[in-house]
Design a protein around this motif. Structure first.
Motif, PDB file in Angstrom:
ATOM      1  N   GLY A 113       0.818  -1.202   0.000  1.00 35.56           N
ATOM      2  CA  GLY A 113       0.000   0.000   0.000  1.00 35.56           C
ATOM      3  C   GLY A 113       0.853   1.253   0.000  1.00 35.56           C
ATOM      4  N   VAL A 114       0.210   2.393  -0.155  1.00 36.70           N
ATOM      5  CA  VAL A 114       0.917   3.675  -0.164  1.00 36.70           C
ATOM      6  C   VAL A 114       1.668   3.912   1.153  1.00 36.70           C
ATOM      7  N   PRO A 115       1.061   3.631   2.325  1.00 33.50           N
ATOM      8  CA  PRO A 115       1.797   3.845   3.576  1.00 33.50           C
ATOM      9  C   PRO A 115       3.073   2.997   3.661  1.00 33.50           C
ATOM     10  N   ALA A 120       8.870   2.916   3.556  1.00 33.56           N
ATOM     11  CA  ALA A 120      10.150   2.415   3.058  1.00 33.56           C
ATOM     12  C   ALA A 120      11.048   3.567   2.628  1.00 33.56           C
ATOM     13  N   VAL A 121      10.483   4.544   1.934  1.00 27.46           N
ATOM     14  CA  VAL A 121      11.274   5.698   1.486  1.00 27.46           C
ATOM     15  C   VAL A 121      11.851   6.455   2.680  1.00 27.46           C
ATOM     16  N   ILE A 122      11.014   6.679   3.690  1.00 26.65           N
ATOM     17  CA  ILE A 122      11.464   7.415   4.877  1.00 26.65           C
ATOM     18  C   ILE A 122      12.539   6.636   5.626  1.00 26.65           C
ATOM     19  N   ALA A 123      12.312   5.326   5.798  1.00 19.53           N
ATOM     20  CA  ALA A 123      13.269   4.510   6.547  1.00 19.53           C
ATOM     21  C   ALA A 123      14.619   4.441   5.849  1.00 19.53           C
ATOM     22  N   GLY A 275       9.582   5.647   9.625  1.00 22.76           N
ATOM     23  CA  GLY A 275       9.192   4.791   8.510  1.00 22.76           C
ATOM     24  C   GLY A 275       8.561   3.499   8.978  1.00 22.76           C
ATOM     25  N   LEU A 276       9.117   2.918  10.041  1.00 19.73           N
ATOM     26  CA  LEU A 276       8.557   1.687  10.596  1.00 19.73           C
ATOM     27  C   LEU A 276       7.156   1.919  11.166  1.00 19.73           C
ATOM     28  N   LEU A 277       6.977   3.041  11.861  1.00 18.62           N
ATOM     29  CA  LEU A 277       5.660   3.382  12.402  1.00 18.62           C
ATOM     30  C   LEU A 277       4.628   3.521  11.289  1.00 18.62           C
ATOM     31  N   LEU A 278       5.023   4.199  10.212  1.00 15.70           N
ATOM     32  CA  LEU A 278       4.112   4.380   9.086  1.00 15.70           C
ATOM     33  C   LEU A 278       3.773   3.039   8.440  1.00 15.70           C
TER      34      LEU A 278
END
Length: 293
Positions: A113-115, A120-123, A275-278
């Motif tokens: 999904g988008v989240p 992944a991008v943030i992490a 990123g993990l939280l998202l």
């Protein structure tokens, strides 16, 4: 979840967080590949004499054992031996969640999904920030090895999915039979017989304790309790507890090992954790918002 099962989940989190301190202590006195082999020997024996083999295809069990034991922990133990901080490695290893998602797309036909993509991008942006401080080869190589270990954790997760609905404790126990021989061969080839003999003949009580903790507590007890919880509750209820592992890992590394954290590492770690939280909570938030649209 019942209060007892919440306590069990927190107990597993503490065990897996302290696991990184045990790794650090172990590789200080013993070659990392040999230490990894002994970890899995401890996990396999005497458990294989008491637990029936899981009903799973042998290739799946072999892929799991090689991915998790030889490649994941072989790389992780070697990275810590080469200077990767134990606390930081506990966080970097959690990017396995995103490798698992990518591999599931390739091999299982799943769609993220988008989240999950945003997470992944943030992490990985956080990993990049951490890498900025480790651009010198001696510091960057252990970080890249830890990221590689996280990738092979993802591979082992796909093998676990391929195994289907089996007794996961038996799967872990019998999977622990796979790594020792390849790891001992690699240790002999890469670390040398002299280093192996020195490690075996000069083991301190702390190293023996580290091996026992890694094999019996982190592997058998940790995975056994985690499998029990996953069997009783949806993964969406149990999985968020894993976010506490790097918190325990980093806190115990600072408190027990005295590892420092630079400002850049704190910023990078914050991005990885965000990123993990998202990834964990993002899909749930989208589902709650959907009716309102």
């Amino acid at each position: 979840m019942s209060a007892r099962d919440i306590l069990l989940a927190l107990f597993v989190v503490v065990i897996w967080g302290l696991n990184f301190v045990a790794i650090k202590w172990g590789v200080e006195e013993m070659p990392p590949l040999l230490l990894t082999a002994l970890r899995y020997l401890a996990a396999a024996f005497p458990a294989v004499l008491l637990v029936k083999p899981p009903k799973v295809a042998l290739p799946v069990l072999l892929v799991y054992g090689l991915a998790v034991g030889v490649l994941q922990f072989g790389l992780l133990f070697s990275a810590v031996h080469l200077g990767m901080p134990a606390g930081l490695s506990s966080l970097v290893m959690q990017v396995q969640a995103f490798f698992t998602i990518a591999l599931a797309v390739l091999f299982l036909g799943e769609r993220p999904g988008v989240p999950q993509l945003a997470g992944a991008v943030i992490a990985f942006a956080g990993i990049g920030v951490i890498a900025l401080e480790r651009l010198e080869g001696a510091a960057l190589v252990p970080l890249l090895m830890t990221v590689g270990a996280a990738f092979f954790w993802g591979v082992s997760n796909i093998a676990t999915k391929k195994a289907g609905k089996v007794d996961m404790f038996a799967f872990v126990v019998w999977g622990s039979l796979v790594p020792p021989l390849p790891l001992l061969a690699l240790s002999l080839l890469l670390e040398g017989p002299d280093a192996m003999m020195a490690g075996l003949t000069h083991m301190s009580l702390r190293t023996v304790g580290s091996i026992a903790f890694l094999g019996y507590c982190a592997t058998l007890m940790g995975y056994g309790l985690w499998s029990y919880l996953l069997g009783r509750y949806p993964a969406s209820v149990v999985a968020p507890f894993s976010l506490l592992v790097p918190i325990v890992g980093m806190a115990s590394a600072v408190a027990i090992l005295g590892e420092p954290l630079s400002l850049i590492e704190v910023l990078g770690s914050g991005l990885v954790f965000a990123g993990l939280l998202l990834n964990v909570f993002g899909p749930r938030m989208l589902r709650r918002l959907a009716p309102a649209q």
